[in-house]
Write a protein that holds these residues in place. Sequence first.
Motif, short mmCIF file in Angstrom:
data_model
loop_
_atom_site.label_atom_id
_atom_site.label_comp_id
_atom_site.label_asym_id
_atom_site.label_seq_id
_atom_site.Cartn_x
_atom_site.Cartn_y
_atom_site.Cartn_z
N ARG A 71 0.82 -1.21 0.00
CA ARG A 71 0.00 0.00 0.00
C ARG A 71 0.85 1.26 0.00
NH1 ARG A 71 -2.91 0.82 4.61
NH2 ARG A 71 -2.18 -1.08 5.59
N LYS A 72 2.02 1.19 0.62
CA LYS A 72 2.92 2.34 0.69
C LYS A 72 3.89 2.37 -0.49
CE LYS A 72 1.47 4.15 4.50
NZ LYS A 72 0.98 5.52 4.53
N ARG A 73 3.53 1.71 -1.58
CA ARG A 73 4.30 1.68 -2.83
C ARG A 73 5.67 1.05 -2.68
NH1 ARG A 73 4.48 7.29 -5.35
NH2 ARG A 73 4.75 8.01 -3.22
N MET A 79 11.09 1.86 -0.72
CA MET A 79 9.85 2.61 -0.57
C MET A 79 10.13 4.10 -0.72
SD MET A 79 7.30 2.26 2.70
CE MET A 79 7.59 0.52 2.69
N GLU A 104 6.35 8.21 1.66
CA GLU A 104 5.45 7.22 2.28
C GLU A 104 5.94 6.85 3.68
OE1 GLU A 104 2.64 6.32 1.17
OE2 GLU A 104 2.71 6.85 -0.94
N THR A 146 5.30 9.97 6.38
CA THR A 146 3.95 10.42 6.70
C THR A 146 3.38 9.68 7.90
OG1 THR A 146 3.12 8.97 4.94
CG2 THR A 146 3.36 11.31 4.42
N PHE A 178 4.01 5.80 8.28
CA PHE A 178 4.35 4.39 8.18
C PHE A 178 4.56 3.76 9.55
CE2 PHE A 178 7.29 0.81 7.69
CZ PHE A 178 6.59 0.06 6.75
N GLU A 226 1.21 3.14 11.31
CA GLU A 226 0.47 2.04 10.70
C GLU A 226 1.13 0.69 10.97
OE1 GLU A 226 -1.15 2.38 6.80
OE2 GLU A 226 -1.17 4.57 6.92
#
Length: 82
Positions: A14-16, A36, A40, A43, A45, A48
Motif C-alpha cells: 500500500r505504501k508503494r 519505498m 510514504e 507520513t 508508516f 500504521e
Amino acid sequence: PVDHAGAVMDLIVRKRGTDMTTKPIDEVTWFFSARMPWGEVVTDFHDELKNVTAGYGSFDTREADPPLQEADLWKEEIVLNG
C-alpha cells in the motif's frame, strides 16, 4: 509475530514498496526488506506498522542503492477563481 506477516506485506504494498524480500529470523520473527518512497515512510508508516502488528513491529531506514530513481514528472498549475 508471524501472525502479522500478511498485514505487514499488505502495508508495504500500500505504501508503494518494491523489491520486497522476507526472511524468517526464527519461528516467530520475520525480517522484511523493501524499497519505498521516502514520502510514504515519513507520513505515517511507523504508526500504521505499530497498528497492524499490535505494537510488535519496528523498522529502520537506510539510503537505497542507487539513492535516486528517475521518473517522468511534469508541473501542473491550477488556478481557482482567477
